[in-house]
Design a protein around this motif. Structure first.
Motif, mmCIF file in Angstrom:
data_model
loop_
_atom_site.group_PDB
_atom_site.id
_atom_site.type_symbol
_atom_site.label_atom_id
_atom_site.label_comp_id
_atom_site.label_asym_id
_atom_site.label_seq_id
_atom_site.Cartn_x
_atom_site.Cartn_y
_atom_site.Cartn_z
ATOM 1 N N ARG A 210 45.888 60.280 51.378
ATOM 2 C CA ARG A 210 45.128 61.143 52.292
ATOM 3 C C ARG A 210 45.783 62.513 52.473
ATOM 4 N N TYR A 211 47.123 62.566 52.515
ATOM 5 C CA TYR A 211 47.836 63.815 52.793
ATOM 6 C C TYR A 211 48.490 64.364 51.532
ATOM 7 N N LYS A 212 48.233 65.642 51.238
ATOM 8 C CA LYS A 212 48.891 66.315 50.123
ATOM 9 C C LYS A 212 50.022 67.166 50.722
ATOM 10 N N ARG B 83 48.071 68.839 53.750
ATOM 11 C CA ARG B 83 46.627 69.031 53.845
ATOM 12 C C ARG B 83 46.016 67.645 53.967
ATOM 13 N N ASP B 84 45.223 67.434 55.024
ATOM 14 C CA ASP B 84 44.557 66.157 55.268
ATOM 15 C C ASP B 84 43.213 66.185 54.542
ATOM 16 N N SER B 85 43.059 65.357 53.527
ATOM 17 C CA SER B 85 41.868 65.391 52.680
ATOM 18 C C SER B 85 40.600 64.892 53.384
#
Length: 145
Positions: free
Chosen positions: A26-28, A47-49
C-alpha cells in the motif's frame, strides 16, 4: 534483549504498527531518515496508494531510551512539499489521516462514557441514606456486570 528492549508506549503506536504490517504494498517509500541522537527518531515519507485524500504519509517513530518505549504516529499531507515542510518546521501538530480522525473521536467518546458510567455506578440511595456511616460504603456492582 532484557531491559534494553524497546516497547510501544501506547495503544495508538500498536495500531499504527499493525496497519503497516498488514498493508502489503500500500505504501511506496519516498524518503526516510533516522537520528540516534536527541531527539531519537525515525521518519518515513510515503505515498499511500489507496488514500482518497492526503495521499502523502509521514510515519514518525520517536524513542524514549529512559522509559525503554517508543511512539509511532502517522501524518497525512496533500503533497510531498507540505510533508517536507512539516518535517523541517514542526511548529504544528502532525496532521492526522482523514480516515483516522473518526477513530480518535470514537476513542475520546468511549473514554468519556466509561468515566461517566464509573461516576454513576454508586446507587443514589447510598448517597442519600442517613443510616449508613459513609457514602463510600455503597454497594458496587459485581465485576461480571
Amino acid at each position: 534483549m532484557g531491559d534494553d528492549f524497546m516497547k510501544p508506549a501506547d495503544d495508538l503506536t500498536a495500531r499504527v504498527e499493525q496497519r503497516l504490517r498488514t498493508s502489503a504494498d500500500r505504501y511506496k517509500v519516498l524518503d526516510s531518515y533516522t537520528s540516534d541522537f536527541d531527539p531519537c527518531e525515525t521518519w518515513t515519507l510515503t505515498r499511500d496508494s489507496i488514500a482518497a485524500q492526503a495521499p502523502i504519509r509521514v510515519f514518525l517513530e520517536e524513542g524514549d531510551f529512559d522509559a525503554h518505549t517508543y511512539t509511532m504516529r502517522e501524518g497525512a499531507f496533500a503533497d510531498e512539499g507540505a510533508a517536507r515542510h512539516w518535517l523541517d518546521d514542526r511548529s504544528s501538530p502532525l496532521p492526522q489521516p482523514p480516515e483516522c480522525r473518526g477513530d480518535a473521536a470514537a476513542l475520546r467518546t468511549r473514554a468519556a462514557r466509561t468515566r461517566s458510567a464509573g461516576a454513576s455506578a454508586i446507587p443514589k440511595a447510598g448517597l442519600d441514606a442517613h443510616s449508613t456511616p459513609s457514602a463510600g460504603t455503597a454497594q458496587r456492582p459485581s465485576p461480571g456486570r
